[in-house]
Scaffold this active site. Sequence first.
Site, PDB file in Angstrom:
ATOM      1  N   LYS A   9       0.826  -1.208   0.000  1.00 53.58           N
ATOM      2  CA  LYS A   9       0.000   0.000   0.000  1.00 53.58           C
ATOM      3  C   LYS A   9       0.855   1.251   0.000  1.00 53.58           C
ATOM      4  O   LYS A   9       1.997   1.251   0.461  1.00 53.58           O
ATOM      5  CB  LYS A   9      -0.967   0.031   1.182  1.00 53.58           C
ATOM      6  CG  LYS A   9      -0.353   0.385   2.521  1.00 53.58           C
ATOM      7  CD  LYS A   9      -1.439   0.556   3.577  1.00 53.58           C
ATOM      8  CE  LYS A   9      -0.838   0.898   4.927  1.00 53.58           C
ATOM      9  NZ  LYS A   9      -1.873   1.214   5.917  1.00 53.58           N
ATOM     10  N   SER A  25      -7.929   5.055 -15.106  1.00 58.33           N
ATOM     11  CA  SER A  25      -6.853   4.404 -14.377  1.00 58.33           C
ATOM     12  C   SER A  25      -6.375   5.319 -13.271  1.00 58.33           C
ATOM     13  O   SER A  25      -6.941   6.372 -13.029  1.00 58.33           O
ATOM     14  CB  SER A  25      -5.680   4.102 -15.313  1.00 58.33           C
ATOM     15  OG  SER A  25      -5.237   5.318 -15.894  1.00 58.33           O
ATOM     16  N   TYR A  58      -7.030   0.595 -11.916  1.00 55.73           N
ATOM     17  CA  TYR A  58      -5.776  -0.105 -12.193  1.00 55.73           C
ATOM     18  C   TYR A  58      -4.664   0.910 -12.354  1.00 55.73           C
ATOM     19  O   TYR A  58      -4.906   2.107 -12.528  1.00 55.73           O
ATOM     20  CB  TYR A  58      -5.893  -0.997 -13.434  1.00 55.73           C
ATOM     21  CG  TYR A  58      -6.207  -0.239 -14.707  1.00 55.73           C
ATOM     22  CD1 TYR A  58      -5.187   0.214 -15.539  1.00 55.73           C
ATOM     23  CD2 TYR A  58      -7.519   0.035 -15.061  1.00 55.73           C
ATOM     24  CE1 TYR A  58      -5.463   0.916 -16.693  1.00 55.73           C
ATOM     25  CE2 TYR A  58      -7.813   0.743 -16.221  1.00 55.73           C
ATOM     26  CZ  TYR A  58      -6.785   1.174 -17.025  1.00 55.73           C
ATOM     27  OH  TYR A  58      -7.070   1.881 -18.166  1.00 55.73           O
TER      28      TYR A  58
END
Length: 126
Positions: A9, A25, A58
Amino acid sequence: MQITLLKGKLHMASVSQAELWYDGSCAIDKDLVELAGFREFEQIDIYDVDNGERFHTYIILAEAGSGTISMNGAAARRVQVGDRVIIAAYGTMDESEADSFKPKLVYLNKDNTVERTTNTIPVQKD
């Protein structure tokens, strides 16, 4: 049995851009992608700390060293420039892999420079 764990993360990244008419994205500084153990085109979850939005998108790569965190396409409507977000990726593994697995946790300053990295989170206390 297969289980899903946090793989990596970027914690408290600042949204630097929101580009509605760019390919959908999240563009992330290439150096930060590598540090968090992410991959280009990998699915990620975005958690906006400022407004509570949670969504999937993504990764596409932004210039290394740029500090870019750009929400593109529909994701641009879910954030404001300057919002602090957590960007997380997950991995599926068997329980024996999970016993020794350590996530890549990258904590960022407001300007998207790295404050620190670790692979553990302290036990939460009352």
